[in-house]
Design a protein around this motif. Structure first.
Motif, short mmCIF file in Angstrom:
data_model
loop_
_atom_site.label_atom_id
_atom_site.label_comp_id
_atom_site.label_asym_id
_atom_site.label_seq_id
_atom_site.Cartn_x
_atom_site.Cartn_y
_atom_site.Cartn_z
N ASP A 1 30.31 77.20 55.87
CA ASP A 1 31.39 77.56 54.99
C ASP A 1 31.68 76.36 54.10
O ASP A 1 32.36 75.43 54.50
CB ASP A 1 32.59 77.91 55.88
CG ASP A 1 33.73 78.47 55.08
OD1 ASP A 1 33.55 78.64 53.86
OD2 ASP A 1 34.78 78.71 55.67
N LEU B 1 33.42 74.35 51.49
CA LEU B 1 34.72 74.37 50.85
C LEU B 1 34.67 73.61 49.54
O LEU B 1 34.12 72.51 49.48
CB LEU B 1 35.76 73.70 51.75
CG LEU B 1 35.98 74.32 53.12
CD1 LEU B 1 36.90 73.43 53.94
CD2 LEU B 1 36.56 75.71 52.96
N LEU C 1 31.18 71.62 41.51
CA LEU C 1 30.55 72.05 42.77
C LEU C 1 30.49 73.58 42.84
O LEU C 1 29.54 74.15 43.35
CB LEU C 1 31.29 71.47 43.98
CG LEU C 1 30.59 71.71 45.32
CD1 LEU C 1 29.14 71.26 45.32
CD2 LEU C 1 31.33 71.02 46.47
N GLY D 1 25.83 62.47 53.10
CA GLY D 1 27.14 63.04 53.43
C GLY D 1 27.74 63.95 52.38
O GLY D 1 28.88 64.39 52.50
N THR D 2 26.98 64.25 51.32
CA THR D 2 27.54 65.08 50.25
C THR D 2 27.37 66.58 50.53
O THR D 2 27.86 67.41 49.77
CB THR D 2 26.87 64.78 48.89
OG1 THR D 2 25.46 64.75 49.07
CG2 THR D 2 27.36 63.45 48.33
N LYS E 1 24.10 68.03 51.56
CA LYS E 1 22.74 68.50 51.24
C LYS E 1 22.20 69.44 52.32
O LYS E 1 21.66 70.50 52.02
CB LYS E 1 21.78 67.30 51.07
CG LYS E 1 22.15 66.39 49.91
CD LYS E 1 21.10 65.31 49.69
CE LYS E 1 20.97 64.36 50.88
NZ LYS E 1 22.21 63.60 51.16
N ARG F 1 34.80 64.29 42.88
CA ARG F 1 35.45 65.60 42.97
C ARG F 1 36.62 65.50 43.94
O ARG F 1 36.68 66.17 44.97
CB ARG F 1 34.46 66.69 43.41
CG ARG F 1 33.60 66.31 44.57
CD ARG F 1 32.65 67.45 44.93
NE ARG F 1 31.60 66.99 45.80
CZ ARG F 1 31.50 67.31 47.10
NH1 ARG F 1 32.40 68.08 47.67
NH2 ARG F 1 30.52 66.85 47.82
N PHE G 1 39.29 69.68 58.17
CA PHE G 1 38.85 68.72 59.19
C PHE G 1 39.97 68.41 60.18
O PHE G 1 39.72 68.17 61.36
CB PHE G 1 38.30 67.45 58.53
CG PHE G 1 37.04 67.71 57.73
CD1 PHE G 1 36.15 68.71 58.10
CD2 PHE G 1 36.74 66.95 56.60
CE1 PHE G 1 34.99 68.97 57.37
CE2 PHE G 1 35.58 67.19 55.87
CZ PHE G 1 34.71 68.21 56.24
N GLN H 1 35.23 63.29 57.28
CA GLN H 1 35.29 64.02 58.55
C GLN H 1 35.47 63.03 59.72
O GLN H 1 36.31 63.25 60.61
CB GLN H 1 33.98 64.78 58.70
CG GLN H 1 34.02 65.95 59.64
CD GLN H 1 32.72 66.77 59.53
OE1 GLN H 1 31.71 66.29 58.99
NE2 GLN H 1 32.73 67.97 60.04
#
Ligand SMILES: Nc1ncnc2c1ncn2[C@@H]1O[C@H](COP(=O)(O)OP(=O)(O)O)[C@@H](O)[C@H]1O
Ligand SMILES: [Mg+2]
Length: 390
Positions: free
Chosen positions: A137, A139, A145, A169-170, A172, A312, A323, A360
């Motif tokens: 999911d 977000l 994005l 960490g983006t 992918k 962003r 989180f 996170q």
């Protein structure tokens, strides 16, 4: 129609069953021993194995054990004489999908096969559903994005090889799973390989498989992840780390859909879609000769570039909320902790070099330290507190 491998030392049973199932449209192969079954599976892609329980000198239980090691996804149905139903129960405990008592009517076995196939399908569907609803999911509130996600949906419908770029960490890996789940291949496997996680030679065999004796330690034939992903998607993470040999083999596969296992002469074809990802600048690697130019152009037929979190920041509130809820659940809290304004402000200022993964982790840490109380500056790690360094 599904394919069935029949394993029985009784020739008459093999024959009767094969003829019956073939007439019903199943693809059938039959063998007389566990060993022959394992050999057959190297060539024959069985959806179901139908095995006798007691064969000369060996038992179907051995087959289940062997299959569990290498073909965990193939359900095994045990055929057993009434006298050894207890053994069949043991087989189920070992991982057999079901059993049927001999003698049985052909229609019975057909029902059982159909049911097993259906359950397999449902399980796969469930896994995908969970993936889509939970981890997958994605977000976002940010317009760039969102546009990227829309593009990913379009790529999903095509068969194009996708290259996902972006810092660590983006998201992918997440978007790669998303593309698979939204593709016509979603019922097929999603297989992941991190090219940085294995030594060169091991990686090649992990990807393409090897044959017995291909190198020291290659004690038996092994299928690679590329084959394991047949009908589905292979996700090649950190693709920049592929060796020159690996790059050459991958290029050939992308061009002609064929490859050879390491040490093997047989050319094989599989129907696997490839999605690759990297956090390096592949174009720079190409000009520095670290990455093949022709492979680069094959991979980036469809390119997705995940923006870093610092570009962003409007995504911060939704991500933080998600989180916090997840960390609260994981840590058994009954209410969701609240962030001090000061903390929110620092989050908005910080540059997040580790992107969404870092966010996170920071939140997990805060929740562990603060419990259900307010999360304040004192719960933040030093690098956040001292940012920007003066
Ligand atoms: N847009 C997003 N929404 C929700 N979670 C996200 C998002 N982007 C990343 N994540 C989470 O952040 C972590 C890192 O994402 P991942 O896909 O592994 O990044 P990468 O592969 O680029 O290193 C994962 O736990 C992922 O679930
Ligand atoms: Mg990843």
């Amino acid at each position: 129609m599904p394919s069935v491998l029949i394993v029985d030392d009784d020739r008459k049973i093999r024959l009767t069953l094969s003829i019956f199932l073939e007439r019903r449209g199943y693809r059938v192969r039959d063998v007389a021993s566990v060993k022959a079954a394992l050999t057959a599976l190297k060539e024959f892609r069985a959806d179901i194995v139908l095995s006798d329980l007691k064969m000369e000198g060996e038992s179907g239980i051995e087959l289940i054990a062997a299959l569990r090691a290498d073909y965990a996804a193939i359900p095994v149905i045990i055929m057993t004489a009434f006298a050894s139903v207890e053994k069949a129960v043991e087989a189920i405990k070992m991982g057999a999908a079901d059993f049927i008592v001999k003698p049985f009517a052909p229609a019975e076995i057909e029902q059982l096969l159909a049911r097993t196939v259906r359950i397999q399908g449902l399980e796969a569907e469930n896994r995908n559903l969970r993936a889509v609803l939970g981890q997958n999911d994605i977000l976002t509130r940010s317009e760039p994005l969102r546009r990227i996600l829309a593009m990913a949906e379009r790529f999903a419908k095509s068969e194009a090889t996708v290259l996902v770029l972006g810092e660590s960490g983006t998201g992918k890996s997440m978007i790669a799973r998303r593309i698979h789940a939204a593709s016509p291949r979603s019922q097929g496997p999603f297989v992941e390989v991190n090219c940085a996680s294995l030594a060169e030679t091991l990686l090649e065999s992990e990807l393409f498989g090897h044959c017995k004796g291909a190198f020291t330690g290659a004690l038996k034939d092994k299928i690679g992840r590329l084959e394991a992903a047949d009908g589905g998607t292979l996700f090649l993470d950190e693709v920049s780390e592929l060796s020159p040999e690996g790059q050459a083999k991958l290029l050939r596969f992308l061009q002609d859909k064929v490859f050879e296992r390491v040490g093997d002469l047989t050319t094989r074809a599989v129907d696997t879609r490839v999605i690759a990802a990297t956090n390096r600048n592949l174009r720079d690697l190409v000009s520095g000769k670290g990455f093949r130019e022709d492979l680069y152009y094959r991979l980036n037929v469809a390119e997705i570039s995940m923006p870093p979190l610092r570009q962003r920041r409007d995504d911060l509130p939704v991500l933080v909320e998600r989180f916090l809820a997840q960390a609260a659940a994981r840590n058994g809290l009954s209410s969701i902790p609240v962030l001090d304004d000061e903390v929110n402000a620092q989050f908005a200022r910080y540059n997040w070099p580790g992107n969404v993964r870092e966010l996170q982790n920071v939140i997990e840490r805060c929740v562990i330290l603060a419990g259900a109380g307010r999360i304040t500056m004192e719960h933040l790690p030093d690098r956040l507190l001292t940012y920007p360094a003066s």
